[in-house]
Design a protein around this motif. Structure first.
Motif, PDB file in Angstrom:
ATOM      1  N   ILE A  59       1.488  -4.967  -4.356  1.00  0.00           N
ATOM      2  CA  ILE A  59       1.948  -6.077  -3.507  1.00  0.00           C
ATOM      3  C   ILE A  59       0.855  -6.479  -2.532  1.00  0.00           C
ATOM      4  CG2 ILE A  59       3.634  -6.758  -1.753  1.00  0.00           C
ATOM      5  CD1 ILE A  59       5.629  -4.843  -3.102  1.00  0.00           C
ATOM      6  N   ALA A  60       0.183  -5.489  -1.937  1.00  0.00           N
ATOM      7  CA  ALA A  60      -0.859  -5.780  -0.952  1.00  0.00           C
ATOM      8  C   ALA A  60      -2.021  -6.562  -1.574  1.00  0.00           C
ATOM      9  CB  ALA A  60      -1.362  -4.487  -0.324  1.00  0.00           C
ATOM     10  N   ILE A  61      -2.454  -6.154  -2.765  1.00  0.00           N
ATOM     11  CA  ILE A  61      -3.546  -6.865  -3.437  1.00  0.00           C
ATOM     12  C   ILE A  61      -3.127  -8.298  -3.748  1.00  0.00           C
ATOM     13  CG2 ILE A  61      -4.895  -6.999  -5.565  1.00  0.00           C
ATOM     14  CD1 ILE A  61      -5.964  -4.869  -3.730  1.00  0.00           C
ATOM     15  N   LYS A  62      -1.897  -8.478  -4.161  1.00  0.00           N
ATOM     16  CA  LYS A  62      -1.380  -9.827  -4.450  1.00  0.00           C
ATOM     17  C   LYS A  62      -1.412 -10.684  -3.182  1.00  0.00           C
ATOM     18  CE  LYS A  62       2.500 -12.126  -6.766  1.00  0.00           C
ATOM     19  NZ  LYS A  62       3.782 -11.912  -7.512  1.00  0.00           N
ATOM     20  N   LEU A  63      -1.030 -10.100  -2.058  1.00  0.00           N
ATOM     21  CA  LEU A  63      -1.031 -10.832  -0.790  1.00  0.00           C
ATOM     22  C   LEU A  63      -2.461 -11.152  -0.331  1.00  0.00           C
ATOM     23  CD1 LEU A  63       1.775  -9.170   1.359  1.00  0.00           C
ATOM     24  CD2 LEU A  63       1.630 -11.574   0.701  1.00  0.00           C
ATOM     25  N   ILE A  64      -3.366 -10.191  -0.478  1.00  0.00           N
ATOM     26  CA  ILE A  64      -4.760 -10.435  -0.092  1.00  0.00           C
ATOM     27  C   ILE A  64      -5.321 -11.629  -0.863  1.00  0.00           C
ATOM     28  CG2 ILE A  64      -7.106  -9.508  -0.256  1.00  0.00           C
ATOM     29  CD1 ILE A  64      -5.864  -6.740   0.390  1.00  0.00           C
ATOM     30  N   LYS A  65      -5.094 -11.660  -2.165  1.00  0.00           N
ATOM     31  CA  LYS A  65      -5.571 -12.776  -2.975  1.00  0.00           C
ATOM     32  C   LYS A  65      -4.907 -14.081  -2.544  1.00  0.00           C
ATOM     33  CE  LYS A  65      -6.735  -9.956  -7.040  1.00  0.00           C
ATOM     34  NZ  LYS A  65      -8.183 -10.204  -6.983  1.00  0.00           N
ATOM     35  N   ALA A  66      -3.622 -14.011  -2.181  1.00  0.00           N
ATOM     36  CA  ALA A  66      -2.921 -15.215  -1.725  1.00  0.00           C
ATOM     37  C   ALA A  66      -3.508 -15.727  -0.411  1.00  0.00           C
ATOM     38  CB  ALA A  66      -1.428 -14.920  -1.563  1.00  0.00           C
ATOM     39  N   PHE A  67      -3.834 -14.830   0.504  1.00  0.00           N
ATOM     40  CA  PHE A  67      -4.473 -15.239   1.751  1.00  0.00           C
ATOM     41  C   PHE A  67      -5.788 -15.961   1.472  1.00  0.00           C
ATOM     42  CE2 PHE A  67      -1.878 -12.101   4.172  1.00  0.00           C
ATOM     43  CZ  PHE A  67      -1.543 -12.903   5.256  1.00  0.00           C
ATOM     44  N   LEU A  68      -6.586 -15.422   0.558  1.00  0.00           N
ATOM     45  CA  LEU A  68      -7.882 -16.018   0.260  1.00  0.00           C
ATOM     46  C   LEU A  68      -7.718 -17.416  -0.339  1.00  0.00           C
ATOM     47  CD1 LEU A  68      -9.564 -12.819  -1.190  1.00  0.00           C
ATOM     48  CD2 LEU A  68     -10.100 -13.917   1.002  1.00  0.00           C
ATOM     49  N   GLY A  74      -7.012  -1.660   9.341  1.00  0.00           N
ATOM     50  CA  GLY A  74      -7.287  -1.945   7.943  1.00  0.00           C
ATOM     51  C   GLY A  74      -7.266  -3.420   7.594  1.00  0.00           C
ATOM     52  N   ILE A  75      -6.800  -3.721   6.388  1.00  0.00           N
ATOM     53  CA  ILE A  75      -6.757  -5.099   5.893  1.00  0.00           C
ATOM     54  C   ILE A  75      -5.364  -5.683   6.091  1.00  0.00           C
ATOM     55  CG2 ILE A  75      -7.197  -6.608   3.924  1.00  0.00           C
ATOM     56  CD1 ILE A  75      -8.832  -4.240   2.719  1.00  0.00           C
ATOM     57  N   LEU A  76      -4.366  -5.022   5.503  1.00  0.00           N
ATOM     58  CA  LEU A  76      -2.963  -5.427   5.654  1.00  0.00           C
ATOM     59  C   LEU A  76      -2.099  -4.188   5.826  1.00  0.00           C
ATOM     60  CD1 LEU A  76      -2.328  -8.156   2.886  1.00  0.00           C
ATOM     61  CD2 LEU A  76      -2.597  -8.542   5.339  1.00  0.00           C
ATOM     62  N   THR A  77      -0.970  -4.351   6.515  1.00  0.00           N
ATOM     63  CA  THR A  77       0.025  -3.305   6.666  1.00  0.00           C
ATOM     64  C   THR A  77       1.361  -3.821   6.148  1.00  0.00           C
ATOM     65  OG1 THR A  77      -1.065  -2.457   8.651  1.00  0.00           O
ATOM     66  CG2 THR A  77       1.215  -1.783   8.297  1.00  0.00           C
ATOM     67  N   LEU A  78       2.056  -2.987   5.362  1.00  0.00           N
ATOM     68  CA  LEU A  78       3.405  -3.301   4.905  1.00  0.00           C
ATOM     69  C   LEU A  78       4.318  -2.185   5.388  1.00  0.00           C
ATOM     70  CD1 LEU A  78       1.332  -4.469   2.566  1.00  0.00           C
ATOM     71  CD2 LEU A  78       3.471  -4.948   1.377  1.00  0.00           C
ATOM     72  N   TYR A  95      13.272   6.090  11.743  1.00  0.00           N
ATOM     73  CA  TYR A  95      12.407   6.416  10.621  1.00  0.00           C
ATOM     74  C   TYR A  95      11.744   5.138  10.111  1.00  0.00           C
ATOM     75  CZ  TYR A  95      14.900  10.865  10.550  1.00  0.00           C
ATOM     76  OH  TYR A  95      15.429  12.077  10.909  1.00  0.00           O
ATOM     77  N   SER A  96      10.488   5.264   9.744  1.00  0.00           N
ATOM     78  CA  SER A  96       9.796   4.131   9.136  1.00  0.00           C
ATOM     79  C   SER A  96       8.789   4.652   8.113  1.00  0.00           C
ATOM     80  CB  SER A  96       9.099   3.264  10.188  1.00  0.00           C
ATOM     81  OG  SER A  96       8.084   3.989  10.856  1.00  0.00           O
ATOM     82  N   ILE A  97       8.421   3.767   7.197  1.00  0.00           N
ATOM     83  CA  ILE A  97       7.440   4.078   6.149  1.00  0.00           C
ATOM     84  C   ILE A  97       6.395   2.980   6.198  1.00  0.00           C
ATOM     85  CG2 ILE A  97       7.067   4.443   3.684  1.00  0.00           C
ATOM     86  CD1 ILE A  97      10.085   5.173   3.497  1.00  0.00           C
ATOM     87  N   ALA A  98       5.181   3.345   6.575  1.00  0.00           N
ATOM     88  CA  ALA A  98       4.114   2.357   6.775  1.00  0.00           C
ATOM     89  C   ALA A  98       3.029   2.542   5.725  1.00  0.00           C
ATOM     90  CB  ALA A  98       3.524   2.497   8.180  1.00  0.00           C
ATOM     91  N   TYR A  99       2.657   1.443   5.086  1.00  0.00           N
ATOM     92  CA  TYR A  99       1.576   1.447   4.096  1.00  0.00           C
ATOM     93  C   TYR A  99       0.433   0.590   4.616  1.00  0.00           C
ATOM     94  CZ  TYR A  99      -1.181   0.405  -0.034  1.00  0.00           C
ATOM     95  OH  TYR A  99      -2.231   0.261  -0.910  1.00  0.00           O
ATOM     96  N   PHE A 100      -0.780   1.162   4.629  1.00  0.00           N
ATOM     97  CA  PHE A 100      -1.968   0.464   5.095  1.00  0.00           C
ATOM     98  C   PHE A 100      -2.971   0.392   3.949  1.00  0.00           C
ATOM     99  CE2 PHE A 100      -0.074   3.069   8.380  1.00  0.00           C
ATOM    100  CZ  PHE A 100       0.035   2.224   9.483  1.00  0.00           C
ATOM    101  N   ILE A 101      -3.336  -0.810   3.528  1.00  0.00           N
ATOM    102  CA  ILE A 101      -4.423  -0.927   2.559  1.00  0.00           C
ATOM    103  C   ILE A 101      -5.720  -1.041   3.337  1.00  0.00           C
ATOM    104  CG2 ILE A 101      -4.125  -3.456   2.294  1.00  0.00           C
ATOM    105  CD1 ILE A 101      -5.044  -2.977  -0.677  1.00  0.00           C
ATOM    106  N   THR A 102      -6.656  -0.156   3.012  1.00  0.00           N
ATOM    107  CA  THR A 102      -7.885  -0.018   3.789  1.00  0.00           C
ATOM    108  C   THR A 102      -9.105  -0.225   2.884  1.00  0.00           C
ATOM    109  OG1 THR A 102      -7.854   2.382   3.443  1.00  0.00           O
ATOM    110  CG2 THR A 102      -6.813   1.549   5.448  1.00  0.00           C
ATOM    111  N   PRO A 103     -10.272  -0.465   3.468  1.00  0.00           N
ATOM    112  CA  PRO A 103     -11.467  -0.722   2.659  1.00  0.00           C
ATOM    113  C   PRO A 103     -11.934   0.521   1.901  1.00  0.00           C
ATOM    114  CG  PRO A 103     -11.748  -1.541   4.900  1.00  0.00           C
ATOM    115  CD  PRO A 103     -10.523  -0.686   4.905  1.00  0.00           C
TER     116      PRO A 103
END
Length: 344
Positions: free
Chosen positions: A147-156, A203-207, A267-275
């Motif tokens: 999902i994060a990669i899809k969003l990064i490409k959409a931002f670009l 990082g780049i994006l957080t979900l 409770y939370s679950i955090a995903y960070f896509i990083t370089p």
């Protein structure tokens, strides 16, 4: 967006030719104005979420000594369990406990001449009492990364750039971080209200998926607003790498978690896509002139200054936040932090 509600982005609109252009327009506007939004239409099943949440709760309910068996203090890669108040933000303790999980990779064979941030690659620590946590957490990472990669490409594309403009930054081997987080109930009003202090994500994006307890806040031009839980929605925010790469056009916003008086566990679950740890400098993306004119430069936190070197930015945050790990594995950098000197 109202004064109390984040905007909502429906990912299904990206795949629909009739709504795609409007999707890009909304994404670009939201990213410029606030940098936070709810994401729906992601096709991530509630059953998957509830399974990982259940095993997360089981872990945090374990006795202290069982949790400490995978303490981050055992890992030079900053992986494992951190007890409440053992991580800090802006030099103040955070009242939360968590497990940090990265990509499951072997440690690199390094020398003293290698960059310190290459230590970020390495194995995770897993609780022996709950072997299913590994399977569920790694599966969550994989789905979140897609999902994060899809969003990064959409931002670009929304910024009128080639969708592969960030491929070198997100190249394999994958670099990302999953945090399973528990904010203990606040029954003693003399306890600190800082669940996690005000900060930007590096990082780049957080979900983020959050339960129904509330407490997440984002800073806007009109002050702090509550990010209320929205059923089946992830909260997405832009990280500093994207802010730097667009010279501040994309906005990495300050946020925090506040533990209200007499609050329940959260409770939370955090995903960070990083370089990638092998990437070099943050690429300055060539925005179209009409967008570049609106880029005001990155808004760096004076208490946590940014580097253009990707590895330095990531390791800096880990060294400063987890001093017990830094003291044990990186004594030179620990002394620099204690003496308020520049690190890395």
């Amino acid at each position: 967006m109202s004064a109390t509600q984040l905007p909502i982005i429906d990912l299904n609109e990206l795949d629909n030719p009739e709504t795609q252009a409007d999707f890009y327009k909304k994404l670009r506007f939201i990213a410029r104005e606030i940098g936070f939004f709810y994401l729906v239409g992601h096709n991530f099943t509630p059953e998957t979420r509830e399974q990982l949440l259940a095993i997360t709760k089981q872990f945090f309910a374990l006795p202290k000594d069982a949790k400490e068996q995978i303490s981050m203090s055992h890992s030079r890669h900053f992986r494992g369990y951190t007890a409440s108040t053992q991580e800090s933000t802006r030099n103040q303790p955070d009242f939360r406990e968590q497990i940090d999980i990265g990509e499951e990779l072997p440690a690199l064979q390094l020398t003293d001449q290698d960059p310190i941030w290459l230590n970020l690659q390495g194995p995770n620590q897993w609780p022996q009492a709950l072997p299913e946590l590994k399977t569920q957490a790694l599966a969550w990472q994989k789905e979140m990364r897609d999902i994060a990669i899809k969003l990064i490409k959409a931002f670009l594309v929304a910024l009128e750039l080639p969708e592969n403009s960030f491929d070198s930054v997100t190249a394999e081997p994958a670099q990302h971080l999953l945090k399973l987080i528990h904010y203990p109930a606040r029954t003693d009003n003399h306890e600190g209200e800082q669940g996690v202090g005000a900060h930007k994500d590096a990082g780049i994006l957080t979900l983020l998926w959050q339960d129904n307890s509330g407490g997440l806040q984002v800073e806007t031009d009109n002050g702090w607003i509550d990010v209320a839980p929205l059923e089946d929605a992830f909260v997405v925010n832009i990280g500093e790498v994207f802010e730097l790469a667009t010279n501040g056009y994309l906005r990495a916003n300050v946020h925090q978690v506040v533990r209200g008086k007499n609050s329940d566990s959260r409770y939370s679950i955090a995903y960070f896509i990083t370089p990638s740890v092998f990437a070099d400098e943050v690429p300055l993306l060539p925005l179209p002139s009409y967008l570049a004119q609106q880029a005001l430069g990155p808004d760096s936190d004076p208490l946590n200054p940014l580097f253009t070197n990707l590895g330095k930015n990531v390791i800096k945050g880990r060294l400063r936040s987890h001093l017990s790990v830094t003291r044990q594995f990186y004594p030179h950098e620990y002394e620099q932090i204690i003496n308020n000197s520049n690190i890395v």
